[in-house]
Structure formats: structure tokens, C-alpha cells
Design a protein around this motif. Structure first.
Motif, PDB file in Angstrom:
ATOM      1  N   LEU A  96     -10.049  15.243  14.016  1.00  0.00           N
ATOM      2  CA  LEU A  96     -10.823  14.668  15.111  1.00  0.00           C
ATOM      3  C   LEU A  96     -10.857  13.140  15.082  1.00  0.00           C
ATOM      4  CD1 LEU A  96     -13.868  17.125  15.139  1.00  0.00           C
ATOM      5  CD2 LEU A  96     -12.085  16.941  16.878  1.00  0.00           C
ATOM      6  N   TYR A  97     -10.896  12.563  13.857  1.00  0.00           N
ATOM      7  CA  TYR A  97     -11.187  11.139  13.770  1.00  0.00           C
ATOM      8  C   TYR A  97     -10.172  10.314  12.987  1.00  0.00           C
ATOM      9  CZ  TYR A  97     -15.719  12.949  15.212  1.00  0.00           C
ATOM     10  OH  TYR A  97     -16.715  13.586  15.892  1.00  0.00           O
ATOM     11  N   TYR A  98      -9.135  10.946  12.443  1.00  0.00           N
ATOM     12  CA  TYR A  98      -8.197  10.218  11.592  1.00  0.00           C
ATOM     13  C   TYR A  98      -7.409   9.195  12.408  1.00  0.00           C
ATOM     14  CZ  TYR A  98      -4.612   9.426   8.009  1.00  0.00           C
ATOM     15  OH  TYR A  98      -3.764   8.867   7.078  1.00  0.00           O
ATOM     16  N   ASN A  99      -7.335   7.955  11.908  1.00  0.00           N
ATOM     17  CA  ASN A  99      -6.563   6.888  12.538  1.00  0.00           C
ATOM     18  C   ASN A  99      -5.280   6.712  11.738  1.00  0.00           C
ATOM     19  OD1 ASN A  99      -5.443   4.500  13.464  1.00  0.00           O
ATOM     20  ND2 ASN A  99      -7.417   3.479  13.733  1.00  0.00           N
ATOM     21  N   ALA A 100      -4.182   7.253  12.231  1.00  0.00           N
ATOM     22  CA  ALA A 100      -2.921   7.230  11.487  1.00  0.00           C
ATOM     23  C   ALA A 100      -2.418   5.813  11.267  1.00  0.00           C
ATOM     24  CB  ALA A 100      -1.862   8.043  12.231  1.00  0.00           C
ATOM     25  N   ASP A 101      -2.670   4.903  12.217  1.00  0.00           N
ATOM     26  CA  ASP A 101      -2.180   3.535  12.069  1.00  0.00           C
ATOM     27  C   ASP A 101      -2.883   2.811  10.923  1.00  0.00           C
ATOM     28  OD1 ASP A 101      -0.389   3.723  14.156  1.00  0.00           O
ATOM     29  OD2 ASP A 101      -1.905   3.210  15.654  1.00  0.00           O
ATOM     30  N   THR A 102      -4.175   3.135  10.695  1.00  0.00           N
ATOM     31  CA  THR A 102      -4.919   2.485   9.622  1.00  0.00           C
ATOM     32  C   THR A 102      -4.414   2.912   8.257  1.00  0.00           C
ATOM     33  OG1 THR A 102      -6.898   2.430  11.008  1.00  0.00           O
ATOM     34  CG2 THR A 102      -7.223   2.136   8.649  1.00  0.00           C
ATOM     35  N   GLY A 103      -4.112   4.202   8.096  1.00  0.00           N
ATOM     36  CA  GLY A 103      -3.786   4.710   6.768  1.00  0.00           C
ATOM     37  C   GLY A 103      -2.330   4.993   6.509  1.00  0.00           C
ATOM     38  N   LYS A 104      -1.429   4.579   7.419  1.00  0.00           N
ATOM     39  CA  LYS A 104      -0.063   5.057   7.329  1.00  0.00           C
ATOM     40  C   LYS A 104       0.737   4.493   6.165  1.00  0.00           C
ATOM     41  CE  LYS A 104       1.996   1.882  10.732  1.00  0.00           C
ATOM     42  NZ  LYS A 104       2.673   1.826  12.041  1.00  0.00           N
ATOM     43  N   SER A 105       0.288   3.375   5.560  1.00  0.00           N
ATOM     44  CA  SER A 105       1.047   2.828   4.431  1.00  0.00           C
ATOM     45  C   SER A 105       0.302   2.977   3.114  1.00  0.00           C
ATOM     46  CB  SER A 105       1.362   1.345   4.682  1.00  0.00           C
ATOM     47  OG  SER A 105       0.161   0.604   4.801  1.00  0.00           O
ATOM     48  N   ARG A 106      -0.992   3.144   3.170  1.00  0.00           N
ATOM     49  CA  ARG A 106      -1.822   3.140   1.966  1.00  0.00           C
ATOM     50  C   ARG A 106      -1.595   4.368   1.083  1.00  0.00           C
ATOM     51  NH1 ARG A 106      -4.766   0.518  -1.840  1.00  0.00           N
ATOM     52  NH2 ARG A 106      -6.850   1.353  -2.180  1.00  0.00           N
ATOM     53  N   SER A 107      -1.656   5.577   1.674  1.00  0.00           N
ATOM     54  CA  SER A 107      -1.585   6.791   0.870  1.00  0.00           C
ATOM     55  C   SER A 107      -0.241   6.973   0.176  1.00  0.00           C
ATOM     56  CB  SER A 107      -1.912   8.010   1.741  1.00  0.00           C
ATOM     57  OG  SER A 107      -2.136   9.145   0.939  1.00  0.00           O
ATOM     58  N   PRO A 108       0.905   6.821   0.856  1.00  0.00           N
ATOM     59  CA  PRO A 108       2.180   6.959   0.150  1.00  0.00           C
ATOM     60  C   PRO A 108       2.332   5.967  -0.999  1.00  0.00           C
ATOM     61  CG  PRO A 108       2.536   7.083   2.514  1.00  0.00           C
ATOM     62  CD  PRO A 108       1.106   6.673   2.311  1.00  0.00           C
ATOM     63  N   LYS A 109       1.817   4.752  -0.814  1.00  0.00           N
ATOM     64  CA  LYS A 109       1.897   3.753  -1.877  1.00  0.00           C
ATOM     65  C   LYS A 109       1.078   4.192  -3.093  1.00  0.00           C
ATOM     66  CE  LYS A 109       1.088  -1.134  -2.926  1.00  0.00           C
ATOM     67  NZ  LYS A 109       0.557  -2.428  -2.423  1.00  0.00           N
ATOM     68  N   GLN A 110      -0.113   4.733  -2.838  1.00  0.00           N
ATOM     69  CA  GLN A 110      -0.939   5.231  -3.944  1.00  0.00           C
ATOM     70  C   GLN A 110      -0.254   6.408  -4.637  1.00  0.00           C
ATOM     71  OE1 GLN A 110      -4.572   5.867  -1.663  1.00  0.00           O
ATOM     72  NE2 GLN A 110      -5.608   4.309  -2.866  1.00  0.00           N
ATOM     73  N   HIS A 111       0.402   7.255  -3.861  1.00  0.00           N
ATOM     74  CA  HIS A 111       1.142   8.376  -4.453  1.00  0.00           C
ATOM     75  C   HIS A 111       2.278   7.883  -5.346  1.00  0.00           C
ATOM     76  CE1 HIS A 111      -0.171  11.491  -1.150  1.00  0.00           C
ATOM     77  NE2 HIS A 111      -1.181  11.012  -1.853  1.00  0.00           N
ATOM     78  N   GLU A 112       2.952   6.817  -4.911  1.00  0.00           N
ATOM     79  CA  GLU A 112       4.018   6.241  -5.735  1.00  0.00           C
ATOM     80  C   GLU A 112       3.452   5.726  -7.063  1.00  0.00           C
ATOM     81  OE1 GLU A 112       5.951   3.212  -3.507  1.00  0.00           O
ATOM     82  OE2 GLU A 112       6.748   4.582  -1.992  1.00  0.00           O
TER      83      GLU A 112
END
Length: 289
Positions: free
Chosen positions: A243-259
Motif C-alpha cells: 500500500l505504501y512502499y516507495n520504490a524510488d526511495t529504497g531502490k538502491s539501499r537494500s541491495p547494497k546492504q545485502h552485498e
């Protein structure tokens, strides 16, 4: 006088349903023993800890000669298809999906008569399915009045993400001895697919590969209590993010943390890995608008 762990162990033996064990135990601790100063998260930790100790004890018994080593019958693996789901299970799963994907919006009224007609069943399995959803706080039932999809409250959202963060840290700790090169390779593959989904701002696919990434640790933990708690809370998270997820805000953060997490796992640095997992889940709150 029983210790708190002993009380929880005693209550667990009284067939408490796993899906909402922490909530049920919290209510019983208050009503039966007047114990009030304990959080649901602390109860969840203790349940998981008790289960793990019991499981280790059982394994030790099997290998120390106290249990018969030939007690398991050498039956062939069954090739029979899974039995069809009951009406209650089918209705529960469908309503759950509708609540998660937003088909049924927060505070939407639920009419058991209309639902029973839609599924061509009596109202009994509908009410049973709705009770399961109510136990998970996904709907609110007001007997004699109405039932509605639970509203999304800002305070609850923060608590859910913080609890999930700690439970996923536990999953990583439990699974850590099983993480080898093959597991790391699988994590890298999933993170590449997640990165592509983020680049396309594809919320549904982002959630799919993020869930599969963290699900590896949950499955490797082999702890059914932990898995049930996480699945229940992630139903709430899925609804919030759809309902509320903003893909543009989080699109680079999570994959980087996973790396960063994968790098820590390659180095066998559990402390850093746990810190990254915790931050990954808590920072996800910033992606919701």
C-alpha cells in the motif's frame, strides 16, 4: 514458585496455537499469574529458546542410546499428491491474499454472507477463516455488529519492523553454521535479481526477491516457532509495503546492504552480519510513505 521460563514451558504444553503463541501466552501470564511487565518480543524469544533446547535434548537422546535407533519404519517416500485444502484453508488463504494486496482495504467491512456465497460454502468455514485472520490481527471482529479489515496504525508498523528485525537476526544466528559457498552463491543470485527489480521500480518483484533472500536464513534455521512468528509478522509488512512502499526511495539501499551482508558472511563475521540484517529491516521503515 515457577520461573518465567518454566511458566511459559508449562503453558506451551497446553496446546497453544503456534500462529499467535506469544499473544496467547501474554494473556495467560497476566490472567493466571499476574505477570504484566513482559513484552511480546521477549515472550517470543523465550518460546524459541525453549523449543531449541528441547530439540537439542531430543537429538542427544537419539544419539546416546536412550531411544531405539531402529524405531523408524523403512517406509518408501509417498508419491501421493497433497490432499485438497479444506474450505476454511481455501477461504483463509484467499482473504489473506486480498488483505495483503489491497483488494480488501484497511477498515473495509467484511460480510460473511457475501463471502460464503462467493465461495459456495456455508458461513461456518468463513467464520473459522475470519477467526484465524483475527488471531493474526489482520481483521477486527465485533460480535453482533461487524467485522472489518484492521486499520494500519503507525505505532504498530514501527513495532512490527523492530520485532521482525530481531527475529531475522535470530534466524541468521541459528542458520550461520549451515551457510556455505553454495548458500552464498544463491544469495548473490537473488540479490542480482533484486537489484534489477529495484532499477525498474517493480514493487511486487522487489518484495518477492527480498523475501526469498531473507527466507534462506529462516529455512536454514529449521526452527518452526521462529518461522511461524516471522510469517505472521511478514503478512502485516507485505500489506504495508503493497500500500505504501516507495520504490524510488529504497531502490538502491537494500541491495547494497545485502552485498555488505554477503561480504560479512564470506568473512565469517557473524556480529557484523547480524548488525547489517537488523539495520536492513529497521531502515525499511523509511521506504514507506
Amino acid at each position: 514458585m515457577y520461573s518465567l521460563d518454566a511458566l511459559i514451558h508449562k503453558l506451551l504444553l497446553s496446546k497453544v496455537p503456534l500462529d499467535n503463541a506469544a499473544l496467547v501466552l501474554n494473556q495467560r501470564l497476566v490472567m493466571q499469574y499476574a505477570i504484566r511487565d513482559i513484552s511480546l518480543c521477549d515472550i517470543a524469544y523465550r518460546i524459541i529458546s525453549i523449543y531449541t533446547v528441547q530439540e537439542d535434548f531430543t537429538k542427544n537422546m537419539l544419539f546416546s542410546g536412550y531411544a531405539r535407533k531402529d524405531s523408524v519404519m523403512p517406509l518408501p517416500k509417498s508419491n501421493q499428491p497433497k490432499p485438497p485444502r479444506t474450505a476454511k484453508e481455501r477461504i483463509y488463504q484467499t482473504l489473506l491474499e486480498w488483505i495483503i494486496d489491497g483488494t480488501l482495504a484497511p477498515e473495509e467491512k467484511l460480510n460473511d454472507s457475501e463471502i460464503s456465497k462467493f465461495f459456495h460454502v456455508s458461513r461456518t468455514p468463513v467464520r473459522e477463516a475470519m477467526q484465524l485472520l483475527a488471531d493474526q490481527h489482520l481483521i477486527e471482529v465485533y460480535p453482533g455488529r461487524e467485522s472489518i479489515v484492521s486499520p494500519i496504525k503507525q505505532q504498530d508498523t514501527g513495532e512490527i519492523y523492530h520485532m521482525l528485525a530481531e527475529l531475522h537476526v535470530l534466524a541468521l544466528q541459528f542458520s550461520f553454521p549451515s551457510i556455505d559457498d553454495a548458500v552464498i552463491s544463491e544469495l548473490q543470485t537473488l540479490n542480482r535479481k533484486l537489484t534489477e527489480a529495484c532499477a525498474n521500480s517493480d514493487v511486487k518483484t522487489i518484495r518477492l526477491y527480498d523475501s526469498r533472500f531473507h527466507g534462506i536464513f529462516v529455512n536454514l534455521s529449521k526452527n518452526p516457532f521462529l518461522k511461524r512468528f516471522i510469517e505472521t509478522l511478514e503478512s502485516h509488512v507485505a500489506r504495508i509495503e503493497n500500500l505504501y512502499y516507495n520504490a524510488d526511495t529504497g531502490k538502491s539501499r537494500s541491495p547494497k546492504q545485502h552485498e555488505e551482508l554477503i561480504t560479512a558472511l564470506k568473512k565469517r563475521d557473524l556480529e557484523t552480519a547480524c548488525s547489517i540484517v537488523r539495520d536492513n529491516w529497521i531502515s525499511a521503515l523509511n521506504y514507506c510513505i
